[in-house]
Scaffold this motif. Structure first.
Motif, mmCIF file in Angstrom:
data_model
loop_
_atom_site.group_PDB
_atom_site.id
_atom_site.type_symbol
_atom_site.label_atom_id
_atom_site.label_comp_id
_atom_site.label_asym_id
_atom_site.label_seq_id
_atom_site.Cartn_x
_atom_site.Cartn_y
_atom_site.Cartn_z
ATOM 1 N N ALA A 1 0.847 -1.192 0.000
ATOM 2 C CA ALA A 1 0.000 0.000 0.000
ATOM 3 C C ALA A 1 0.882 1.241 0.000
ATOM 4 C CB ALA A 1 -0.896 -0.011 1.228
ATOM 5 N N LYS A 2 0.526 2.215 -0.846
ATOM 6 C CA LYS A 2 1.379 3.391 -0.981
ATOM 7 C C LYS A 2 1.184 4.363 0.170
ATOM 8 C CE LYS A 2 1.774 3.290 -5.967
ATOM 9 N NZ LYS A 2 1.272 3.836 -7.221
ATOM 10 N N ARG A 3 2.284 4.966 0.578
ATOM 11 C CA ARG A 3 2.214 6.069 1.526
ATOM 12 C C ARG A 3 2.585 7.324 0.744
ATOM 13 N NH1 ARG A 3 5.557 4.428 6.787
ATOM 14 N NH2 ARG A 3 4.192 5.943 7.785
ATOM 15 N N ASP A 4 2.686 8.446 1.402
ATOM 16 C CA ASP A 4 2.997 9.635 0.603
ATOM 17 C C ASP A 4 4.108 10.441 1.247
ATOM 18 O OD1 ASP A 4 1.691 10.471 2.795
ATOM 19 O OD2 ASP A 4 0.320 11.835 1.760
ATOM 20 N N LYS A 5 5.146 9.750 1.661
ATOM 21 C CA LYS A 5 6.249 10.429 2.322
ATOM 22 C C LYS A 5 7.185 11.035 1.284
ATOM 23 C CE LYS A 5 5.074 9.140 6.444
ATOM 24 N NZ LYS A 5 4.707 10.103 7.479
ATOM 25 N N GLY A 6 7.859 12.099 1.697
ATOM 26 C CA GLY A 6 8.820 12.716 0.795
ATOM 27 C C GLY A 6 10.243 12.455 1.235
ATOM 28 N N VAL B 1 19.126 27.223 16.973
ATOM 29 C CA VAL B 1 20.550 27.096 16.677
ATOM 30 C C VAL B 1 20.857 27.026 15.185
ATOM 31 C CG1 VAL B 1 21.210 26.096 18.887
ATOM 32 C CG2 VAL B 1 20.432 24.615 17.050
ATOM 33 N N CYS B 2 19.845 26.793 14.373
ATOM 34 C CA CYS B 2 20.078 26.722 12.929
ATOM 35 C C CYS B 2 20.737 28.025 12.455
ATOM 36 C CB CYS B 2 18.754 26.522 12.209
ATOM 37 S SG CYS B 2 18.871 26.635 10.423
ATOM 38 N N ILE B 3 21.755 27.902 11.614
ATOM 39 C CA ILE B 3 22.452 29.105 11.144
ATOM 40 C C ILE B 3 22.086 29.431 9.702
ATOM 41 C CG2 ILE B 3 24.419 28.800 12.719
ATOM 42 C CD1 ILE B 3 25.935 27.739 10.155
ATOM 43 N N GLY B 4 21.231 28.602 9.123
ATOM 44 C CA GLY B 4 20.776 28.918 7.773
ATOM 45 C C GLY B 4 21.780 28.601 6.671
ATOM 46 N N CYS B 5 22.696 27.682 6.930
ATOM 47 C CA CYS B 5 23.752 27.421 5.955
ATOM 48 C C CYS B 5 23.244 26.660 4.735
ATOM 49 C CB CYS B 5 24.878 26.625 6.606
ATOM 50 S SG CYS B 5 24.362 24.968 7.082
ATOM 51 N N GLY B 6 22.154 25.924 4.917
ATOM 52 C CA GLY B 6 21.598 25.193 3.783
ATOM 53 C C GLY B 6 22.259 23.848 3.513
ATOM 54 N N SER B 7 23.167 23.418 4.367
ATOM 55 C CA SER B 7 23.813 22.125 4.124
ATOM 56 C C SER B 7 22.786 21.001 4.037
ATOM 57 C CB SER B 7 24.808 21.815 5.242
ATOM 58 O OG SER B 7 25.757 22.831 5.336
ATOM 59 N N CYS B 8 21.789 21.078 4.894
ATOM 60 C CA CYS B 8 20.755 20.042 4.897
ATOM 61 C C CYS B 8 20.061 19.993 3.537
ATOM 62 C CB CYS B 8 19.748 20.297 6.015
ATOM 63 S SG CYS B 8 19.137 21.984 6.064
ATOM 64 N N TYR B 9 19.829 21.166 2.996
ATOM 65 C CA TYR B 9 19.160 21.266 1.700
ATOM 66 C C TYR B 9 20.041 20.667 0.607
ATOM 67 C CZ TYR B 9 17.705 23.657 -2.592
ATOM 68 O OH TYR B 9 17.349 23.954 -3.873
ATOM 69 N N TYR B 10 21.317 20.999 0.637
ATOM 70 C CA TYR B 10 22.210 20.525 -0.433
ATOM 71 C C TYR B 10 22.452 19.019 -0.392
ATOM 72 C CZ TYR B 10 23.055 25.464 -1.179
ATOM 73 O OH TYR B 10 22.869 26.792 -1.432
ATOM 74 N N VAL B 11 22.511 18.428 0.803
ATOM 75 C CA VAL B 11 22.827 16.984 0.843
ATOM 76 C C VAL B 11 21.629 16.090 0.612
ATOM 77 C CG1 VAL B 11 24.859 17.078 2.340
ATOM 78 C CG2 VAL B 11 22.588 16.850 3.358
ATOM 79 N N PRO C 1 19.190 13.723 -0.710
ATOM 80 C CA PRO C 1 19.221 13.048 -2.003
ATOM 81 C C PRO C 1 17.872 13.071 -2.723
ATOM 82 C CG PRO C 1 19.131 11.437 -0.244
ATOM 83 C CD PRO C 1 19.245 12.783 0.415
ATOM 84 N N VAL C 2 16.813 13.450 -2.031
ATOM 85 C CA VAL C 2 15.485 13.416 -2.656
ATOM 86 C C VAL C 2 14.804 14.780 -2.638
ATOM 87 C CG1 VAL C 2 15.080 10.965 -2.263
ATOM 88 C CG2 VAL C 2 14.488 12.595 -0.472
ATOM 89 N N ASN C 3 15.605 15.824 -2.404
ATOM 90 C CA ASN C 3 15.062 17.178 -2.423
ATOM 91 C C ASN C 3 13.860 17.377 -1.521
ATOM 92 O OD1 ASN C 3 16.704 18.728 -4.199
ATOM 93 N ND2 ASN C 3 16.041 17.274 -5.790
ATOM 94 N N TYR C 4 13.959 16.826 -0.343
ATOM 95 C CA TYR C 4 12.834 16.971 0.568
ATOM 96 C C TYR C 4 12.945 18.260 1.386
ATOM 97 C CZ TYR C 4 9.592 16.097 4.379
ATOM 98 O OH TYR C 4 8.584 16.207 5.293
ATOM 99 N N VAL C 5 14.169 18.662 1.700
ATOM 100 C CA VAL C 5 14.351 19.853 2.531
ATOM 101 C C VAL C 5 14.028 21.095 1.698
ATOM 102 C CG1 VAL C 5 15.989 21.201 3.889
ATOM 103 C CG2 VAL C 5 16.128 18.707 3.886
ATOM 104 N N GLU C 6 13.168 21.930 2.252
ATOM 105 C CA GLU C 6 12.771 23.129 1.518
ATOM 106 C C GLU C 6 13.628 24.310 1.946
ATOM 107 O OE1 GLU C 6 8.634 23.657 2.427
ATOM 108 O OE2 GLU C 6 8.214 21.574 1.867
ATOM 109 N N MET C 7 14.122 25.023 0.950
ATOM 110 C CA MET C 7 14.869 26.244 1.245
ATOM 111 C C MET C 7 14.391 27.301 0.260
ATOM 112 S SD MET C 7 18.965 26.829 1.475
ATOM 113 C CE MET C 7 19.488 27.037 -0.224
ATOM 114 N N GLU C 8 13.908 28.409 0.794
ATOM 115 C CA GLU C 8 13.479 29.507 -0.075
ATOM 116 C C GLU C 8 14.551 30.573 0.006
ATOM 117 O OE1 GLU C 8 9.717 30.556 1.606
ATOM 118 O OE2 GLU C 8 8.845 28.611 1.117
#
Ligand code: SF4
Ligand code: SF4
Ligand code: SF4
Ligand code: SF4
Ligand code: FES
Ligand code: FES
Lengths: 630, 239
Positions: free
Chosen positions: B120-125, B166-176, B178-185
């Protein structure tokens, strides 16, 4: 305050003194003070004994000993009187005065307090004659009955710390490792890795610091052998760890205990303090120049923390998640240092190997599994409890000779060994020997020693579903096969038990189970498909009945069964109607049948299907076997 | 460090002693799928896509190559029926979890999974590979995000799913990811991470030649012991 034991000579002198003191008593009443018996009020029984012995002027001649678990917890409170070996079960404080005046003073047996063998219905007087005990081979658990866990002198009197003394004074680390290797001891915690080999790997790894860990995070529901050893004989675990520490060159050890084990923590804590005061832990133990100490770590109790790498993370204060092996903890463990982890039962075996010799130990068991193993025997079996047996004993002996067979004369169906992720073995496997490799070959495992017996009223598909539910809740969620795969197995099994299993379900379960087994990161995931794969192998017909015939042969899966009254057996007693929670069981207008004759006044009953919630209460209540499930 | 030689699918390749298998295999041109590995971050062994068979003592075992240390003379198989079968099943499980994620669909095609998932399909990103949380902890050194919950309900997020301090806004999470789940505007003067509930004012950095989150500059100045104003202090004095 325990007195400091300066050196080995003093240790032997103290041992002799303890022995002599103990010889001064004419009798010993050993009352179990373990967690199981606590539930039956053993502390009150012990207090009553203390008061009664004083009152009858016996305090000097008769020793009252509070011990750890004797393994037969369902019979608590219980006591054994030495040397007569008279064994009393289910005693209450009210029985105590009589035990003291009749049995202790006058040597008479009180029939009412003796154990009744459920198989022969006969009373058994002596502990050694009780079938549950007679057919075991109790080494670790025999010690449990002989010591008060808080009494260091008791432990010395049974030869305690002679193994550690030998390790510290006479043996080189290499010799100790060789002895453990020659004994054939394998880890009792699950995988069965050779203990000596593990120590050797750890010792050979270049490092300034090494650690010892005792895994007491027994997570299997229903298993409590490690708790019982830790509660009942903590000095043995401490001694084992000292020997291990010397062998690998560790100065510090940790015992990782589940939070749910308060008495184990208390008794172990007390034993550590005493050992420290006596100079058996700490700096320069027995003036041998060797220093070692132990810290207790209380675990959060997640099932996965029982996995070595998960446990290491947890001890270091990180999330208790497993890490890929290699590197093994023996190479890189606590704080990146080589670390030996063994579970409680493994550590408790070590002192015996040192004092009685590796040949003696290797003389028990099978070619590749030596010594004894403690199992926690539960389920549909007459005698439940902790049983210690030599490796290589057959399942049949455990189930029938020790366990006393299946209650109510029902038929044996399966035994699951190894805890929630063990396999379920059918009757045809009952004569197989129980050891690490044989169990694995059969599609199950030793695990930490859980053993659940199931009778013919158990549905194997339902069992597999139950364990997948448990294991999916315990998955740490780190790796894909286990996190995603186990809940999928659970869902497929749920469909099957609900009568919605598809034709492809069996093949898919098999395929998925194999991937989860082979590709998961840790042993929790790697073993979790066992209940599914083993039931697919041995009980495939039950799966097929559920899927093709929409039928649950054991009459368990609610969606696939109906309860109904066999009219010409129903005597109209109304027991079913009284217990039915939804008033689905009701009287009809038709006559009931008593001893083959119709009775107009008594009304046969029936079950109104629309109201029936399939709880099974009526079938339990009916004394005339007049209710059937299909 | 001397090199070691390993035999992969019958071919000999060399690797550095301190390495694990995956980077050595990739460098030698073997095509091994992997989703939770990044060479800057400690191996985690969670996606199990990089599995290979290692032969030792006559037995072959399935191991994750990203975490498995190399040793001289070891024998490895990357493409056996067993590996292919398990890998397909793992991808099928991932696809059932994230049916709409392009990277997972691509992977399914690459490993030859021809049918729709049989679950059964789920809808996780998010595939819970842990790269974002590990990058944040090990590379950035702030641990602003982590896993919350356990087992099937695990997710990645900030503590208590609240705004991260504590987040510094570096965007490392966004860049690594592999499925483009982290959103960065990333706008001209502000950078937002809706999932971490944070937004950052951006300032001009001469050294980098673009506008970056101020908090990130402060953080890196502090940990690298860079004199105050180094990032902003431009030779041209431009702001
Ligand atoms: S097998 Fe299960 S418990 Fe072990 S690491 Fe993977 S998800 Fe966690
Ligand atoms: S309990 Fe059994 S015998 Fe009694 S009324 Fe119900 S079905 Fe009949
Ligand atoms: S943006 Fe924030 S959460 Fe992401 S890596 Fe940087 S500090 Fe961590
Ligand atoms: S958000 Fe991306 S990087 Fe983070 S765990 Fe999920 S899939 Fe991995
Ligand atoms: S606790 Fe008393 S026999 Fe087990
Ligand atoms: S890349 Fe190796 S397990 Fe994910």
């Amino acid at each position: 305050m325990a007195k400091l034991i300066p050196d080995v000579k003093a240790l032997e002198a103290l041992r002799k003194k303890s022995l002599d003191e103990r010889k001064g008593y004419k009798q010993v009443i050993a009352v179990c003070g373990g967690t199981g018996c606590h539930a039956y009020g053993c502390m009150k029984v012990i207090e009553a004994f203390r008061a009664e012995l004083a009152k009858q002027g016996l305090a000097k001649d008769v020793r009252l000993r509070t011990t750890g678990c004797h393994g037969f917890c369902e019979m608590g409170s219980l006591c054994i009187i030495h040397p007569s070996d008279i064994f009393y079960v289910k005693i209450t404080p009210e029985d105590v005065a009589e035990v003291v005046s009749e049995t202790v003073k006058a040597g008479k047996v009180i029939d009412r307090l003796c154990y009744t063998d459920p198989a022969s219905k006969k009373k058994v007087v002596k502990a050694a004659e009780v079938p549950f005990y007679k057919n075991q081979h109790r080494l670790l658990f025999a010690q449990n009955g002989m010591v008060d866990p808080k009494d260091l002198d008791d432990y010395l009197a049974i030869g305690g710390f002679s193994g550690a003394a030998a390790a510290l004074c006479d043996l080189k680390p290499r010799d100790i490792i060789d002895k453990i290797k020659a004994s054939g001891l394998r880890g009792r915690g699950g995988g069965g890795f050779p203990t000596g080999r593990k120590w050797e790997i750890c010792a050979s790894h270049e490092s300034d610091v090494r650690y010892i860990v005792c895994n007491a995070d027994e997570g299997d529901p229903g298993a409590y052998m490690d708790r019982s050893i830790l509660e009942g004989n903590p000095f043995a675990v401490i001694e084992g760890m000292i020997v291990g520490a010397k062998a690998i060159g560790a100065a510090h050890g940790y015992v990782y205990v589940r939070n749910e084990y308060p008495l184990a923590v208390e008794n172990l804590g007390a034993a550590i303090v005493k050992a420290r005061e006596a100079g058996l832990l700490g700096e320069d133990i027995l003036k041998t120049g060797f220093s070692f100490d132990i810290t207790i770590n209380r675990g959060g109790g997640a099932f996965v923390c029982g996995e070595e790498t998960g446990l290491i993370s947890s001890v270091m204060g990180l999330t208790g998640e497993p890490n890929p092996k290699p590197p093994y903890p023996a190479q890189r463990g606590l704080w990146g240092k080589p670390t030996v982890i063994n579970n409680v039962e493994t550590w408790a075996n070590v002192p015996m190997i040192l004092s009685k010799g590796e040949k003696w130990f290797a003389g028990m068991g099978t070619a590749n599994s030596k010594g004894t193993k403690v199992f926690s025997l539960v389920g549909k079996i007459n005698n439940t409890g902790l049983v210690e047996v030599p490796m290589g004993i057959t399942l049949r002996k455990i189930v029938y000779d020790i366990g006393g067979g299946i209650p109510g004369g029902r038929k044996f169906k399966a035994v699951q060994t190894g805890g929630p992720s063990g396999g379920c073995l059918p009757e045809s496997m009952l004569d197989s020997p129980v050891d690490f490799d044989e169990l694995t070959k059969m599609g199950s495992m030793m695990g930490s020693g859980g053993m659940i017996v199931m009778d013919d009223r158990t549905c194997m598909v339902d069992v597999a579903h139950y364990f997948m539910k448990f294991l999916s809740e315990e998955s740490c969620g780190k790796c894909v096969p286990c996190r995603e795969g186990v809940p999928r197995m659970k869902a497929i099994l749920e469909d099957i038990t609900n009568g919605k299993g598809s034709d492809e379900a069996i093949a898919l379960l098999q395929e998925l189970g194999e991937t989860v087994r082979d590709a998961s990161l840790c042993a929790l995931g790697g073993t979790s498909p066992n209940p599914v794969l083993s039931t697919l192998k041995y009980f495939r017909d039950e799966y097929e009945a559920h899927i093709r015939d929409k039928r649950c042969p054991a009459g368990v899966c609610k969606a696939l069964i109906n309860y109904s009254v066999i009219e010409d057996r129903c005597t109209g007693c109304g027991a079913c109607a009284r217990v039915c929670p939804t008033q689905a069981a009701v009287a009809t207008g038709r006559p009931a049948t008593v001893k083959g004759k119709k009775h107009d006044k008594l009304k046969a009953h029936e079950i109104v299907q629309e109201k029936c919630i399939k709880c099974g209460a009526c079938i339990e209540a009916c004394k005339f076997d007049a209710i059937k499930v299909e | 460090m001397p090199d070691v030689t390993i035999k992969v699918d019958g071919r000999e390749i060399t690797a550095k002693t301190e390495e694990t298998l995956l980077p050595a295999l990739l460098a030698a041109g073997f095509d091994i799928p992997h989703m939770c590995y990044n060479e800057e971050i400690k191996p985690y062994g969670a996606c199990r896509l990089c599995i290979v068979e290692v032969e030792a003592g006559g037995r072959r075992s399935v191991v994750s190559s990203c975490s498995y240390p190399v040793s001289d003379g070891m024998v490895v198989y990357t493409d056996t029926e067993r590996i292919k079968k398990h890998r397909r099943m793992i991808v099928e499980l991932l696809l059932a979890r994230c049916p709409d994620v392009k990277e997972v669909r691509d992977l399914a095609r690459d490993v030859g999974l021809e049918h729709e998932p049989r679950f059964a399909k789920r809808d996780k990103g998010c595939i819970l590979c842990g790269l974002c949380t590990r990058a944040c902890e090990q590379v950035v050194g702030v641990s602003a995000i982590s896993f919350v919950g356990r087992g099937p309900d695990k997710e990645v997020g900030t503590p208590f799913l609240d705004r991260s301090d504590v987040c510094i806004g570096c965007g490392s999470c966004y860049y690594v990811c592999p499925v483009n789940y982290v959103e960065m505007e990333d706008e001209e003067d502000v950078r937002r991470f809706p999932q971490w509930k944070v937004e950052f004012e951006k300032v001009w950095c001469e050294r980098l030649g673009r506008k970056v989150p101020k908090k990130m500059l402060e953080h890196f100045s502090k940990i690298a012991k860079i004199p105050e104003g180094w990032f902003e202090g431009s030779p041209a004095g431009k702001k």
